[in-house]
Design an enzyme around this catalytic site. Structure first.
Site, PDB file in Angstrom:
ATOM      1  N   ASP A   4      -5.294   8.043   8.969  1.00  0.00           N
ATOM      2  CA  ASP A   4      -5.487   7.503  10.304  1.00  0.00           C
ATOM      3  C   ASP A   4      -5.375   8.580  11.373  1.00  0.00           C
ATOM      4  OD1 ASP A   4      -5.886   4.876   9.554  1.00  0.00           O
ATOM      5  OD2 ASP A   4      -3.755   4.413   9.540  1.00  0.00           O
ATOM      6  N   ASP A  64       4.271   0.593  11.749  1.00  0.00           N
ATOM      7  CA  ASP A  64       3.002   0.013  11.307  1.00  0.00           C
ATOM      8  C   ASP A  64       2.780  -1.398  11.834  1.00  0.00           C
ATOM      9  OD1 ASP A  64       2.195   2.239   9.968  1.00  0.00           O
ATOM     10  OD2 ASP A  64       2.779   1.554   7.981  1.00  0.00           O
ATOM     11  N   LYS A 106       0.822  -1.212   0.000  1.00  0.00           N
ATOM     12  CA  LYS A 106       0.000   0.000   0.000  1.00  0.00           C
ATOM     13  C   LYS A 106       0.857   1.264   0.000  1.00  0.00           C
ATOM     14  CE  LYS A 106      -2.975   2.597   3.188  1.00  0.00           C
ATOM     15  NZ  LYS A 106      -2.017   3.519   3.828  1.00  0.00           N
ATOM     16  N   MET A 137       6.674   7.203  17.504  1.00  0.00           N
ATOM     17  CA  MET A 137       6.324   8.177  16.476  1.00  0.00           C
ATOM     18  C   MET A 137       4.944   8.797  16.643  1.00  0.00           C
ATOM     19  SD  MET A 137       7.990   6.517  13.026  1.00  0.00           S
ATOM     20  CE  MET A 137       7.521   7.944  12.054  1.00  0.00           C
TER      21      MET A 137
END
Length: 437
Positions: free
Chosen positions: A121, A321, A22, A343
């Site tokens: 997000d 992620d 992605k 982060m």
């Protein structure tokens, strides 16, 4: 909004093939704006965020043709830059975080680029300063309309190469600046550049189009500007975040799963990070084989015996992620783990849903959580929950597939943003999952 119904506690078995990456796709698709010639891209994932970007490109005037599943051609020979100042674009561009990366190519080729404050997000503050400071260093003029949160950069006389030190190793920021610099006059050097495989892929694609980028894979990129770029054919890597998700799924459900065609050489420390949790991984050609962990998995402590800490870091460190996946997997490990999400300050807030399912987690602050593993002696309980973002959503799905009873996950559009046809692929390896409106 859609929901998933998941009957948990079922062992899975079979093969699963990861989709195209992605995060790479969002960069690569923006790069088609740099040339009027035809660009062919293969292995594009069929997910909401990518499809939104393809629609945005069409609305800009890019000619898009679907050749086969995951394969498209793009031709940007009649781009309508005026579309950027319409109300339709302000609404469309604001719904997608990846839309920020159209600015660099448009600025380089057409002398101007605009973008509304992009969405994505809700995982904490995601600053855009790195992008725009890079454009300013290349000679662009910056403007910002506070009333409607609309950003703009313009360079009527073209861009000029420059030396710059990025204030943070931003992946999208580096990509945006690289795409702007390839058509600038002179030489650009970018120090503290992100060097994720996505950036390496973008650089390789641009070089195949005629760009002159050296230092690929390092944090110091040198770009000699060229007058124009040509078309090319590019294939997107398999999604390493999805690969990590399937590793976590196999461990939590104690399932025997083979993940096909993972591009091992581009996984960095991801396999070894899961091994630190006690998960057995075997390399079979370019596949990952995970045996059924019928006796569970035991966390490895640090050399001095202290608690294992897993933290995110810029590549080649561990990708942020996958921290949500690691956290879920740790809930059933034998041993304790400290998760340090450096982060994003809102990414660990989904842990309250895991606590409701019976997980033993202490949220120390917005960035750190201690997970006390159950060693499968206490199974997670089914519950009803809502997906707050893509990665937390897949983590909750994995938890539900391992839990006792039937769980409901709402707001699954968040999961669809990043995972292609997920329920069908999970059912193919034995998961009991259904989608309902």
């Amino acid at each position: 909004m859609g929901t998933f119904k998941i009957e948990g506690g079922v062992a899975l078995k079979g093969e699963i093939t990861p989709q195209g990456a992605k995060n790479e796709a969002l960069q690569i698709l923006c790069a088609v704006l740099l040339t009027p010639e035809k660009v062919t891209i293969n292995n594009i994932p069929d997910i909401i965020d990518v499809n939104k970007l393809i629609t945005l490109l069409k609305n800009l005037g890019v000619k898009v043709e679907k050749l086969a599943k995951g394969s498209y051609t793009f031709q940007s020979d009649e781009v309508n830059v005026g579309y950027l100042e319409t109300e339709a674009f302000k609404k469309e561009g604001g719904s997608l975080r990846g839309s920020i990366m159209i600015v660099g190519p448009l600025l380089a080729r057409f002398g101007r680029g605009y973008i509304p404050k992009p969405g994505g997000d809700k995982i904490g503050r995601r600053r855009l300063d790195t992008h725009f400071e890079g454009f300013i260093n290349l000679g662009a003029k910056f403007r910002y309309n506070r009333e409607d949160h609309f950003y703009g950069v313009e360079a009527a006389d073209g861009l000029q190469g420059a030396d710059m030190l990025l204030d943070e190793a931003s992946v999208t920021g580096t990509a945006n600046i690289v795409m702007a610099a390839v058509l600038a006059k002179g030489t650009t050097t970018i120090y503290n550049a992100a060097c994720e495989p996505y950036l390496q892929q973008l650089s390789k694609m641009l070089n195949s189009m005629g760009a002159r980028i050296t230092g690929v894979g390092s944090n110091l990129l040198t770009i000699e500007g060229v007058e124009k770029l040509s078309g090319c054919t590019h294939t997107i890597l398999p999604d390493m975040i999805e690969i990590g998700s399937w590793i976590g799924l196999a461990a939590m459900t104690r399932s025997e799963i083979t993940i096909k065609n993972v591009s091992w050489d581009n996984l960095g420390i991801i396999p070894n990070t899961f091994r630190k949790l006690g998960i057995t991984l075997e390399r079979r050609g370019d596949d990952i084989y995970i045996p059924a962990h019928t006796n569970g998995y035991e966390v490895k402590t640090d050399i001095d015996g202290s608690i294992l800490t897993i933290a995110d870091a810029p590549w080649p460190g561990f990708t942020p992620d996958l921290l949500s996946i690691v956290l879920v997997v740790a809930t059933q490990a034998k041993g304790d783990v400290l998760i340090h999400q450096k982060m994003f300050e809102s990414r660990l807030f989904f842990t309250d849903k895991l606590i409701d399912m019976g997980a033993k987690i202490m949220l120390c602050d917005p960035h750190r959580a201690v997970v006390i593993g159950h060693d499968f002696k206490s199974q997670l309980k089914a519950t009803t929950m809502s997906s707050p973002d893509i990665r937390a959503g897949i983590s909750l799905l994995i938890a539900a597939l391992s839990a006792k009873g039937t769980s409901t996950i709402q707001n699954i559009e968040q999961i669809d943003r990043g995972y292609e046809d997920i329920e069908a692929r999970l059912r193919a390896i034995g998961a009991k999952i259904s989608r309902e409106d």
